[in-house]
Design an enzyme around this catalytic site. Structure first.
Site, PDB file in Angstrom:
ATOM      1  N   HIS A  79       0.817  -1.224   0.000  1.00  0.00           N
ATOM      2  CA  HIS A  79       0.000   0.000   0.000  1.00  0.00           C
ATOM      3  C   HIS A  79       0.848   1.270   0.000  1.00  0.00           C
ATOM      4  O   HIS A  79       1.948   1.308   0.567  1.00  0.00           O
ATOM      5  CB  HIS A  79      -1.037  -0.011   1.125  1.00  0.00           C
ATOM      6  CG  HIS A  79      -0.509  -0.031   2.521  1.00  0.00           C
ATOM      7  ND1 HIS A  79      -0.203   1.113   3.217  1.00  0.00           N
ATOM      8  CD2 HIS A  79      -0.266  -1.061   3.383  1.00  0.00           C
ATOM      9  CE1 HIS A  79       0.198   0.791   4.435  1.00  0.00           C
ATOM     10  NE2 HIS A  79       0.188  -0.516   4.574  1.00  0.00           N
ATOM     11  N   ASP A  81      -0.075   4.361   1.147  1.00  0.00           N
ATOM     12  CA  ASP A  81      -0.255   5.362   2.198  1.00  0.00           C
ATOM     13  C   ASP A  81       0.470   4.980   3.475  1.00  0.00           C
ATOM     14  O   ASP A  81       0.836   3.825   3.693  1.00  0.00           O
ATOM     15  CB  ASP A  81      -1.747   5.576   2.488  1.00  0.00           C
ATOM     16  CG  ASP A  81      -2.449   4.320   3.001  1.00  0.00           C
ATOM     17  OD1 ASP A  81      -2.119   3.215   2.515  1.00  0.00           O
ATOM     18  OD2 ASP A  81      -3.316   4.436   3.883  1.00  0.00           O
ATOM     19  N   GLU A 175      -4.977   2.094   2.550  1.00  0.00           N
ATOM     20  CA  GLU A 175      -5.101   0.880   3.368  1.00  0.00           C
ATOM     21  C   GLU A 175      -5.271   1.237   4.834  1.00  0.00           C
ATOM     22  O   GLU A 175      -6.044   0.619   5.556  1.00  0.00           O
ATOM     23  CB  GLU A 175      -3.853   0.005   3.181  1.00  0.00           C
ATOM     24  CG  GLU A 175      -3.961  -1.384   3.814  1.00  0.00           C
ATOM     25  CD  GLU A 175      -3.474  -1.457   5.257  1.00  0.00           C
ATOM     26  OE1 GLU A 175      -3.675  -2.507   5.886  1.00  0.00           O
ATOM     27  OE2 GLU A 175      -2.909  -0.467   5.761  1.00  0.00           O
TER      28      GLU A 175
HETATM   29 ZN   LIG Z   1       0.618  -1.599   6.353  1.00  0.00          ZN
END
Ligand SMILES: [Zn+2]
Length: 409
Positions: A79, A81, A175
Site C-alpha cells: 500500500h 499510504d 489501506e
Molecule cells: Zn501496512
C-alpha cells in the site's frame, strides 16, 4: 554505499503519503498519487507491461512470464499510504550500522528505542537499522513492502535464468483508513492468488485474522426537568453505563491476546434524552463471532424487557472476516511461502493478525491473499524502524516464491 533497495525505500519514504479518513476522495490525499506516478514511471522504465494508474490511485502492472512458462499467475501487493496517526514529514532517517542491541537515541527528540520496550527487536541484533529522528514515523509500513516488490521484479528481469510465471503488481491507496480493497481493480489483476507485503519482523507469515463487526446501540431516554422528574425521567446515560458495566469485564482488547476475541467499547456519547454505545466485536472463530453477536442481541432484548418500553435499538454490521477460511482450501499458497522462506534460511513465523488486512478483504473478493513480512517494526509511530538485512531477505523470499510457483506448471 546504500544498496539500490535501501535507496529505493528512502526515495519512497520521503514522499508524504499519509492518508486522511476525513477525505471522501480516493486516494484520500494527493501525496499518494505523487508516489503512484513516480512508481508508474519506474515500473515502465524497468520494462513491465500494462503499467496502469487509474483515477482512484490504484497502480497495477504485469511482469510477463518467462518464455514457455505456463505457471499460474500470482500477485504482489503493497500500500501507498502511511498511517494518519502520526506525522510523516520532515523525515530524517537515522542509520544504525550493525546494531549491538543497545538503546538507540532518536535524534535530539529525547525518544529512544530500547529492547526493554520493544523486545521483538531482539531478532535484529547485528543488523543495520534505519530509524527516524523521533519526530515522524518512518513509513516502512508499507514503503518497505513497495521497495521490496519493485526490487524483486528488477531481480527477475535481470536474471532470465530464474523461470517464473506471470506476476501482477498492485500498489493501493488508503489501506490505513480501511479502504484499500474498496476499489481494487480485480479486472486487471487476474492473479490466481497474491501476497500482501505488509507485515513486520522477518519470517512473519499471516493468513489468519479476526472476524470483525461493529455494533451500535441507540438508547432512547426521556428528559424531564429534574425538579419534577420523579417517576417519569429516564436517563439514557444511566442506561448506557448500566448496560456497559454488565458486559463481560475480561473480554476487552487490553485483557486478551493470541487467539482470544473481545468486545471493545470504543465510543460512547449522549445526554439524558438519547445516548449511543459503539462496540467493535472481534473473534477468530466463526462460531465465536456468531456467539458474540447473538450475546449482544440477547442482552439488548433482556434489557428492553426490564424497561417501561423498549428503549435500546441494536444494529450490527460486519466489517471483515477471517481469511483463513479462504486460504486453507489452497494449501500450496502457504506451502510456497514457507518453502521460499526456508530456502532463504528463515524460519516462518505463522501468527494470527489481531486486526484485518486488505488481504483479508481481497480473499473474500476471490483473491486469496496472505501477508508476508517487510522487516519493519513498531509501525504507526516515532519508534518505527526497519532492518536492511530483513528487507533484502524479503526480496529473496519474493524471488523464491516466483521460482517455486513456476514449478506448479
Ligand atoms: Zn501496512
Amino acid at each position: 554505499m546504500q544498496s539500490p533497495l535501501t535507496q529505493r525505500f528512502l526515495r519512497y519514504a520521503h514522499i508524504d503519503t499519509r492518508s486522511d479518513p476525513a477525505s471522501p476522495s480516493c486516494p484520500s490525499t494527493a501525496g499518494q498519487r505523487i508516489l503512484a506516478q513516480e512508481l508508474a514511471t519506474e515500473l515502465t522504465t524497468l520494462g513491465l507491461a500494462e503499467v496502469t494508474l487509474d483515477e482512484n490511485g490504484y497502480l497495477t502492472a504485469r511482469l510477463p512470464a518467462s518464455p514457455g512458462c505456463s505457471a499460474p499467475a500470482i500477485g504482489w501487493i503493497a500500500h501507498l499510504d502511511t498511517s494518519p496517526d502520526f506525522a510523516a514529514q520532515p523525515l530524517k532517517p537515522q542509520f544504525v550500522p550493525a546494531w549491538k542491541g543497545k538503546d538507540i537515541a532518536l535524534g535530539d527528540s529525547g525518544e529512544r528505542i530500547s529492547l526493554k520496550a520493544f523486545p521483538a527487536l531482539r531478532s535484529c541484533r547485528g543488523h543495520d537499522l534505519i530509524t527516524t529522528d523521533g519526530r515522524t514515523l518512518l513509513g516502512a509500513d508499507d514503503k518497505a513492502g513497495i521497495a521490496e516488490i519493485v526490487t524483486a521484479v528488477e531481480t527477475l528481469l535481470a536474471s532470465p535464468d530464474i523461470i517464473h510465471g506471470e506476476i501482477y503488481l498492485a500498489f493501493t491507496p488508503d489501506e490505513e483508513i480501511g479502504r484499500g480493497a474498496d476499489l481494487f481493480p480485480l479486472a486487471r489483476f487476474p492473479a490466481r492468488w497474491a501476497y500482501t507485503v505488509d507485515g513486520g519482523e522477518m519470517g512473519e507469515l499471516e493468513y489468519e485474522n479476526f472476524n470483525a463487526a461493529s455494533a451500535c446501540i441507540k438508547i432512547q431516554g426521556n428528559n424531564v426537568h429534574p425538579g419534577t422528574a420523579y417517576g417519569t425521567l429516564v436517563n439514557a446515560l444511566t442506561l448506557a453505563s448500566v448496560f456497559h458495566s454488565g458486559m463481560p469485564q475480561h473480554e476487552t482488547p487490553e485483557q486478551t491476546q493470541g487467539l482470544e476475541g473481545f468486545f471493545h467499547l470504543h465510543h460512547m456519547a449522549g445526554d439524558v434524552e438519547a445516548a449511543e454505545l459503539h462496540y467493535l466485536i472481534r473473534d477468530f472463530v466463526d462460531e465465536g463471532f456468531a456467539r458474540r453477536k447473538a450475546y449482544l442481541a440477547e442482552r439488548v432484548a433482556a434489557f428492553n424487557r426490564e424497561l417501561d418500553q423498549p428503549r435500546l435499538v441494536l444494529t450490527v454490521s460486519d466489517s471483515y472476516f477471517n481469511m483463513r477460511r479462504k486460504i486453507t482450501p489452497h494449501p500450496h499458497i502457504i506451502d510456497i511461502a514457507c518453502a521460499a522462506m526456508q530456502g532463504a534460511g528463515i524460519k516462518p513465523k505463522i501468527k494470527p493478525i489481531r486486526g484485518g488486512t486488505d488481504g483479508s478483504r481481497l480473499s473474500f473478493m476471490g483473491l486469496p491473499c496472505p501477508n508476508l513480512f517487510t522487516g519493519g517494526f513498531n509501525f504507526h509511530g516515532k519508534h518505527e524502524c526497519v532492518s536492511i538485512q530483513a528487507m533484502h531477505k524479503a526480496v529473496e523470499v519474493l524471488v523464491a516464491i516466483a521460482r517455486h510457483t513456476a514449478q506448479l506448471q
